[in-house]
Design a protein around this motif. Structure first.
Motif, mmCIF file in Angstrom:
data_model
loop_
_atom_site.group_PDB
_atom_site.id
_atom_site.type_symbol
_atom_site.label_atom_id
_atom_site.label_comp_id
_atom_site.label_asym_id
_atom_site.label_seq_id
_atom_site.Cartn_x
_atom_site.Cartn_y
_atom_site.Cartn_z
ATOM 1 N N ASP A 89 -49.640 2.653 8.200
ATOM 2 C CA ASP A 89 -50.818 3.630 7.218
ATOM 3 C C ASP A 89 -51.404 4.622 8.296
ATOM 4 O O ASP A 89 -51.039 5.885 7.756
ATOM 5 C CB ASP A 89 -52.118 3.270 6.983
ATOM 6 C CG ASP A 89 -51.618 1.647 6.372
ATOM 7 O OD1 ASP A 89 -51.479 1.917 5.179
ATOM 8 O OD2 ASP A 89 -51.623 0.780 6.855
ATOM 9 N N LEU A 90 -50.367 4.819 9.351
ATOM 10 C CA LEU A 90 -50.564 5.707 10.361
ATOM 11 C C LEU A 90 -50.239 5.683 11.597
ATOM 12 O O LEU A 90 -49.372 4.275 12.301
ATOM 13 C CB LEU A 90 -52.575 5.490 11.209
ATOM 14 C CG LEU A 90 -52.840 6.334 12.162
ATOM 15 C CD1 LEU A 90 -52.141 7.890 11.590
ATOM 16 C CD2 LEU A 90 -53.873 6.190 13.266
ATOM 17 N N ILE A 91 -49.081 6.988 11.642
ATOM 18 C CA ILE A 91 -48.136 6.707 13.102
ATOM 19 C C ILE A 91 -49.075 7.931 13.837
ATOM 20 O O ILE A 91 -49.040 9.351 13.325
ATOM 21 C CB ILE A 91 -47.241 6.805 12.688
ATOM 22 C CG1 ILE A 91 -46.716 6.309 11.585
ATOM 23 C CG2 ILE A 91 -45.649 7.636 14.064
ATOM 24 C CD1 ILE A 91 -44.798 6.099 11.436
ATOM 25 N N THR A 92 -48.974 8.027 15.273
ATOM 26 C CA THR A 92 -50.032 8.786 16.077
ATOM 27 C C THR A 92 -48.626 9.161 17.158
ATOM 28 O O THR A 92 -47.183 8.278 17.289
ATOM 29 C CB THR A 92 -51.304 8.055 16.509
ATOM 30 O OG1 THR A 92 -50.336 7.127 17.761
ATOM 31 C CG2 THR A 92 -51.943 8.219 16.196
ATOM 32 N N ARG A 133 -46.459 4.640 4.750
ATOM 33 C CA ARG A 133 -46.952 4.226 3.166
ATOM 34 C C ARG A 133 -46.683 6.008 2.651
ATOM 35 O O ARG A 133 -47.387 7.121 3.155
ATOM 36 C CB ARG A 133 -47.506 3.761 2.937
ATOM 37 C CG ARG A 133 -46.615 1.865 3.625
ATOM 38 C CD ARG A 133 -48.073 0.873 3.933
ATOM 39 N NE ARG A 133 -47.783 -0.471 4.274
ATOM 40 C CZ ARG A 133 -48.620 -1.064 5.066
ATOM 41 N NH1 ARG A 133 -49.657 -0.956 5.733
ATOM 42 N NH2 ARG A 133 -47.974 -2.152 5.490
ATOM 43 N N PRO A 134 -46.875 5.527 1.184
ATOM 44 C CA PRO A 134 -47.042 7.123 0.373
ATOM 45 C C PRO A 134 -48.319 7.800 0.293
ATOM 46 O O PRO A 134 -48.176 8.512 0.688
ATOM 47 C CB PRO A 134 -47.248 6.143 -1.247
ATOM 48 C CG PRO A 134 -45.865 5.348 -0.809
ATOM 49 C CD PRO A 134 -46.355 4.633 0.207
ATOM 50 N N ASP A 135 -49.049 6.396 0.813
ATOM 51 C CA ASP A 135 -50.702 7.126 1.412
ATOM 52 C C ASP A 135 -50.789 7.134 2.909
ATOM 53 O O ASP A 135 -51.917 7.330 3.456
ATOM 54 C CB ASP A 135 -51.511 6.502 0.685
ATOM 55 C CG ASP A 135 -51.576 5.020 1.066
ATOM 56 O OD1 ASP A 135 -50.841 4.910 1.203
ATOM 57 O OD2 ASP A 135 -53.098 4.691 0.364
ATOM 58 N N GLY A 136 -49.917 7.259 3.423
ATOM 59 C CA GLY A 136 -49.811 7.168 5.071
ATOM 60 C C GLY A 136 -49.872 9.049 5.787
ATOM 61 O O GLY A 136 -50.112 9.737 4.442
ATOM 62 N N THR A 137 -50.868 8.839 6.364
ATOM 63 C CA THR A 137 -50.724 10.142 7.498
ATOM 64 C C THR A 137 -49.874 9.973 9.300
ATOM 65 O O THR A 137 -49.667 8.730 9.775
ATOM 66 C CB THR A 137 -52.593 9.767 7.662
ATOM 67 O OG1 THR A 137 -52.352 9.602 6.556
ATOM 68 C CG2 THR A 137 -52.371 11.704 8.716
ATOM 69 N N LEU A 138 -49.533 10.995 9.186
ATOM 70 C CA LEU A 138 -49.211 11.260 10.698
ATOM 71 C C LEU A 138 -49.837 12.112 11.592
ATOM 72 O O LEU A 138 -50.086 13.782 10.481
ATOM 73 C CB LEU A 138 -47.640 11.661 10.548
ATOM 74 C CG LEU A 138 -47.269 12.676 12.110
ATOM 75 C CD1 LEU A 138 -46.345 11.730 13.105
ATOM 76 C CD2 LEU A 138 -45.690 13.734 12.292
#
Length: 368
Positions: A244-247, A270-275
């Motif tokens: 869901d989140l990649i930092t 994921r399609p609604d994930g965030t970098l």
């Protein structure tokens, strides 16, 4: 045959003016190292808690010898950082100065790079002479220094300023997300997150076997079961629709590897994930870089990255926010926001999501 030479004259006024300027820069450089020493020894923190105090009282609070602290205080007085009362022989750190020096971690972290450059002077000079990258041992020192930046102060900044850049993220972490940190170092950042958000699951990748071993030991010592650390190249995420989140904070990779890493990130989200990515506040434009308030330090760090061999020298068209935005868009992460934090002048923050934006804007919003 007579040869005529044009006699070049040197302006004495300009020579004196430049010499004065050079002396001032050397003096300011020495002062900067002493400011860094104040952070390392805890003197700034001590002085921020005291109103008026003698050198003996300050030394006692810091657990240091008075004779050395007295010299440091004199230098700080001469540099205009602290005030001195000659009648009572006391020193005072004005509240306005304390707010800048201790209100955030940005200057303490910036000065770590300055002291690192001083320690590496011999290696840097040899690398420049040989026209070759720094040794593996020196590169490991730089990795350790970057890991050290993830201090308690940076963790506080993460919770108070960085995570809130994404509306609702903290609440989502409380409810439970799958999070990957690329370039996790010794893992201290993920350990803090895993402790704060027990419902979320955290994974850290780093190519350094030594740092990953430290991270695993720390996780075991704290008994955390919602965090794992894996020794792996940052281009080899090997996951699809998993996070869901990649930092990505201050990761140094070659331009080609950056392209591969971001493509792997896009597949792993994921399609609604965030970098959420943090990078040096560096532009392709030489003129813009020179306007930065810490331009000399910023360009020194860029040079140091070149000398590590992971960035090709003189790759001006492959460096900076313009190149990074282009790489993010090419990787399918074009749904992009670019943010600045007043508490962190050295870095820029990028929030990217899968998708293609009609037009990527390089004008930053400043988050307060």
């Amino acid at each position: 045959m007579t040869t005529s030479y044009t006699t070049l004259t040197i302006s004495e006024d300009r020579t004196v003016a430049f010499e004065n300027q050079l002396q001032n820069k050397i003096n300011q450089g020495s002062l900067a190292l002493l400011v860094a020493l104040g952070y390392r020894t805890g003197l700034w923190k001590v002085m921020s808690l005291l109103e008026h105090a003698t050198s003996s009282e300050i030394a006692a609070e810091a657990g240091l010898k008075q004779v050395y602290v007295a010299d440091w205080l004199t230098a700080m007085q001469g540099g205009g950082l602290v005030e001195y009362d000659p009648i009572f022989q006391t020193y005072r750190l004005p509240r306005e100065h304390a707010e800048v020096l201790t209100g955030s971690a940005q200057y303490e972290e910036s000065l770590r790079w300055l002291t690192l450059l001083g320690k590496l002077e011999d290696e840097l000079a040899e690398s420049l002479r040989a026209g070759a990258p720094l040794s593996d041992e020196t590169r490991e020192q730089i990795l350790q220094a970057q890991s050290a930046e993830r201090s308690t102060s940076f963790t506080n900044q993460l919770f108070q300023q960085i995570l809130p850049l994404i509306p609702g993220l903290i609440m989502q972490l409380c409810e439970g997300l799958d999070v990957l940190d690329l370039g996790c170092g010794d893992g201290r950042l993920l350990l803090e997150l895993a402790t704060a958000f027990p419902e979320s699951r955290f994974v850290g990748y780093d190519p350094s076997a030594e740092l990953i071993a430290q991270a695993r030991e720390s996780a075991a010592a704290q008994g955390l079961e919602n965090v794992a650390f894996i020794e792996r190249e940052l281009t080899a995420i090997h996951a699809i629709n998993a996070f869901d989140l990649i930092t990505v904070f201050d990761v140094t990779v070659a331009p080609q590897e950056r392209e591969e890493m971001l493509q792997a990130v896009q597949m792993a989200l994921r399609p609604d994930g965030t970098l959420l990515l943090r990078e040096l506040a560096c532009s392709r434009s030489r003129e813009e870089n020179l306007q930065h308030p810490l331009s000399a330090l910023l360009l020194s760090i860029c040079s140091l990255r070149n000398l590590t061999g992971v960035e090709r020298p003189a790759a001006g068209n492959e460096r900076g926010r313009e190149a990074l935005c282009s790489s993010l868009t090419a990787a399918g992460l074009g749904n992009l926001e670019y943010r600045l934090l007043p508490e962190d002048v050295l870095h820029e923050y990028y929030i990217a999501r899968p998708g293609v934006a009609a037009e990527t804007s390089l004008s930053a919003e400043t988050a307060f």
